[in-house]
Structures are given as C-alpha cells and as structure tokens.
Design a protein around this motif. Structure first.
Motif, PDB file in Angstrom:
ATOM      1  N   LYS A 116       0.913  -1.172  -0.079  1.00  0.00           N
ATOM      2  CA  LYS A 116      -0.102  -0.020  -0.019  1.00  0.00           C
ATOM      3  C   LYS A 116       0.933   1.281  -0.017  1.00  0.00           C
ATOM      4  N   LEU A 117       2.089   1.071   0.027  1.00  0.00           N
ATOM      5  CA  LEU A 117       2.988   2.357   0.183  1.00  0.00           C
ATOM      6  C   LEU A 117       3.344   2.848  -1.287  1.00  0.00           C
ATOM      7  N   PRO A 118       3.079   4.060  -1.530  1.00  0.00           N
ATOM      8  CA  PRO A 118       3.262   4.475  -2.998  1.00  0.00           C
ATOM      9  C   PRO A 118       4.830   4.609  -3.221  1.00  0.00           C
ATOM     10  N   ILE A 119       5.370   4.032  -3.933  1.00  0.00           N
ATOM     11  CA  ILE A 119       6.694   4.201  -4.487  1.00  0.00           C
ATOM     12  C   ILE A 119       6.814   4.680  -5.790  1.00  0.00           C
ATOM     13  N   LEU A 120       7.201   5.878  -5.761  1.00  0.00           N
ATOM     14  CA  LEU A 120       7.041   6.756  -7.126  1.00  0.00           C
ATOM     15  C   LEU A 120       8.663   6.752  -7.779  1.00  0.00           C
ATOM     16  N   ILE A 121       8.775   6.425  -9.061  1.00  0.00           N
ATOM     17  CA  ILE A 121      10.012   6.402  -9.906  1.00  0.00           C
ATOM     18  C   ILE A 121       9.872   7.711 -10.618  1.00  0.00           C
ATOM     19  N   ARG A 122      10.887   8.783 -10.490  1.00  0.00           N
ATOM     20  CA  ARG A 122      10.622   9.940 -11.128  1.00  0.00           C
ATOM     21  C   ARG A 122      12.143  10.111 -11.763  1.00  0.00           C
ATOM     22  N   GLU A 123      12.113   9.942 -13.380  1.00  0.00           N
ATOM     23  CA  GLU A 123      13.257  10.241 -14.130  1.00  0.00           C
ATOM     24  C   GLU A 123      13.171  11.500 -14.852  1.00  0.00           C
ATOM     25  N   CYS A 124      14.428  12.261 -14.672  1.00  0.00           N
ATOM     26  CA  CYS A 124      14.287  13.599 -15.222  1.00  0.00           C
ATOM     27  C   CYS A 124      15.955  13.921 -15.863  1.00  0.00           C
ATOM     28  N   SER A 125      15.924  14.213 -16.924  1.00  0.00           N
ATOM     29  CA  SER A 125      17.358  14.668 -17.411  1.00  0.00           C
ATOM     30  C   SER A 125      17.972  15.667 -16.754  1.00  0.00           C
ATOM     31  N   GLY A 126      19.407  15.126 -16.303  1.00  0.00           N
ATOM     32  CA  GLY A 126      20.222  16.168 -15.567  1.00  0.00           C
ATOM     33  C   GLY A 126      19.766  16.103 -14.178  1.00  0.00           C
ATOM     34  N   VAL A 127      18.926  15.655 -13.420  1.00  0.00           N
ATOM     35  CA  VAL A 127      18.621  15.600 -12.171  1.00  0.00           C
ATOM     36  C   VAL A 127      19.793  14.819 -11.305  1.00  0.00           C
ATOM     37  N   GLU A 128      19.912  15.067 -10.081  1.00  0.00           N
ATOM     38  CA  GLU A 128      20.810  14.398  -9.174  1.00  0.00           C
ATOM     39  C   GLU A 128      20.110  13.254  -8.518  1.00  0.00           C
ATOM     40  N   PRO A 129      20.690  12.249  -8.253  1.00  0.00           N
ATOM     41  CA  PRO A 129      19.941  11.037  -7.930  1.00  0.00           C
ATOM     42  C   PRO A 129      19.521  11.310  -6.363  1.00  0.00           C
ATOM     43  N   GLN A 130      18.175  11.109  -5.877  1.00  0.00           N
ATOM     44  CA  GLN A 130      17.986  11.275  -4.626  1.00  0.00           C
ATOM     45  C   GLN A 130      16.858  10.421  -4.248  1.00  0.00           C
ATOM     46  N   ILE A 131      16.396  10.443  -2.840  1.00  0.00           N
ATOM     47  CA  ILE A 131      15.130   9.727  -2.212  1.00  0.00           C
ATOM     48  C   ILE A 131      14.678  10.936  -1.492  1.00  0.00           C
ATOM     49  N   TRP A 132      13.113  10.738  -1.744  1.00  0.00           N
ATOM     50  CA  TRP A 132      12.406  11.815  -0.988  1.00  0.00           C
ATOM     51  C   TRP A 132      11.521  10.807  -0.035  1.00  0.00           C
ATOM     52  N   ALA A 133      11.185  11.270   1.361  1.00  0.00           N
ATOM     53  CA  ALA A 133      10.344  10.437   1.962  1.00  0.00           C
ATOM     54  C   ALA A 133       9.290  11.431   2.403  1.00  0.00           C
ATOM     55  N   ARG A 134       8.069  11.133   2.444  1.00  0.00           N
ATOM     56  CA  ARG A 134       6.977  12.028   3.197  1.00  0.00           C
ATOM     57  C   ARG A 134       6.360  11.173   4.240  1.00  0.00           C
ATOM     58  N   TYR A 135       6.423  11.885   5.234  1.00  0.00           N
ATOM     59  CA  TYR A 135       6.023  11.296   6.723  1.00  0.00           C
ATOM     60  C   TYR A 135       4.792  12.017   6.943  1.00  0.00           C
ATOM     61  N   ASP A 136       4.153  11.588   8.172  1.00  0.00           N
ATOM     62  CA  ASP A 136       2.920  11.979   8.715  1.00  0.00           C
ATOM     63  C   ASP A 136       2.982  13.853   8.703  1.00  0.00           C
TER      64      ASP A 136
END
Length: 93
Positions: free
Chosen positions: A45-65
């Motif tokens: 049930k956890l949304p795990i989104l993959i966002r690919e964009c030319s030239g962006v730095e690799p990173q992880i974003w987490a959204r909490y409560d």
C-alpha cells in the motif's frame, strides 16, 4: 532486512529521482531495478514513485505524517550505502 517490511508504518510516500542516462545516477537506477519488487511486495500500500528527469541529481524523498518531507542525495553512493540511507529514513518515521 526486516525493516523493509515496516517502511509503510512511518513513511507515507517514497520517491526515487534520478537521470535516465547520467553516470552519477547509475547506482540509483541499478538499486531501483534490483530492489523495487521486494520493497513493493513487502509494502503493497506504500506509494513508491520513480521519477526520471534528464540531468537531475539522484535522490530519495520520503513523506511522513503531517506532510513532513525529507530528502537524501545519492550521488556517488553504492547500492549498500543507498540501502543504509533508506533504512535511516524508515527508522526516522
């Protein structure tokens, strides 16, 4: 890696951002390819989104409560280091 099954307890959304072609994002791309199925199976049930964009730095974003978000830069990290960063984010939630 029992913590992987508890991602959805503290994290409300997980986003991976990286470039499709840059060498800086290659480790992140490989990590997502190898680990997405396991993460999604253990947290259906956890949304795990993959966002690919030319030239962006690799990173992880987490959204909490309460809409709190945290970002971790992954540039130059190995798969093991990315896994450790994800574990830190899971425990922070």
């Amino acid at each position: 890696m029992a913590w992987r099954g508890n991602l959805s307890k503290g994290i409300k959304e997980l986003r991976f951002l990286f470039c499709q072609t840059s060498p800086a994002s290659s480790q992140t791309r490989d990590f997502v390819i190898k680990n997405y199925a396991d993460l999604k199976t253990k947290n259906p049930k956890l949304p795990i989104l993959i966002r690919e964009c030319s030239g962006v730095e690799p990173q992880i974003w987490a959204r909490y409560d309460m809409g709190v978000e945290r970002c971790v830069r992954l540039d130059g990290l190995t798969a093991e280091q990315i896994n450790a960063k994800l574990e830190e984010m899971a425990k922070a939630g």
